[in-house]
Design an enzyme around this catalytic site. Structure first.
Site, PDB file in Angstrom:
ATOM      1  N   CYS A 111      56.659  83.119  22.859  1.00 21.56           N
ATOM      2  CA  CYS A 111      58.051  83.211  22.420  1.00 21.56           C
ATOM      3  C   CYS A 111      58.367  82.172  21.348  1.00 21.56           C
ATOM      4  O   CYS A 111      58.394  80.977  21.631  1.00 21.56           O
ATOM      5  CB  CYS A 111      58.953  83.035  23.644  1.00 21.56           C
ATOM      6  SG  CYS A 111      60.693  82.805  23.274  1.00 21.56           S
ATOM      7  N   CYS A 158      61.488  80.038  21.956  1.00 24.16           N
ATOM      8  CA  CYS A 158      61.221  79.084  23.049  1.00 24.16           C
ATOM      9  C   CYS A 158      60.575  77.819  22.493  1.00 24.16           C
ATOM     10  O   CYS A 158      60.902  76.708  22.908  1.00 24.16           O
ATOM     11  CB  CYS A 158      60.301  79.711  24.098  1.00 24.16           C
ATOM     12  SG  CYS A 158      60.973  81.156  24.921  1.00 24.16           S
TER      13      CYS A 158
END
Length: 108
Positions: free
Chosen positions: A33, A36
């Site tokens: 991600c 993230c």
């Protein structure tokens, strides 16, 4: 230890969020991600600065899918603030540091 970001697993999650003391902000994330990875340094800064009144932890959703489903995490990053073991705030998506702090300030 104040200022450290704790890595959670399925076996440590419930005990960590239920512990007495400071609220725990859990970052539901995954290795693949991009957003993230963008907020990881922000969370480390917050852990360093707010470590006396807020604990920061992260949970890899690929390794703990059951917990992610339990808290209805549908997209990542999702940050959930737990106080006394109960979720009190949810922030979805990467945000700048001040916006994130503003979102959770009422619970600290």
């Amino acid at each position: 230890m104040a200022g450290a970001v704790t890595t959670l697993s399925e076996s440590t999650f419930d005990e960590t969020i239920a512990s007495d003391g400071a609220p725990v902000l859990v970052d539901f994330w995954a290795e693949w991600c991009g957003p993230c990875k963008m907020i990881a340094p922000i969370l480390e800064e917050i852990a360093d600065e707010q470590g006396d009144k807020l604990r920061i932890a992260k949970l890899n959703v690929d390794e703990a899918g059951d917990i992610a489903r339990r808290f209805e995490v549908m997209s990542i990053p999702t940050l959930i603030l737990f106080k006394d073991g109960e979720p009190v705030a949810k922030v979805i998506g990467a945000k700048p540091k001040q916006a994130l702090l503003d979102d959770i300030a009422g619970y600290l």
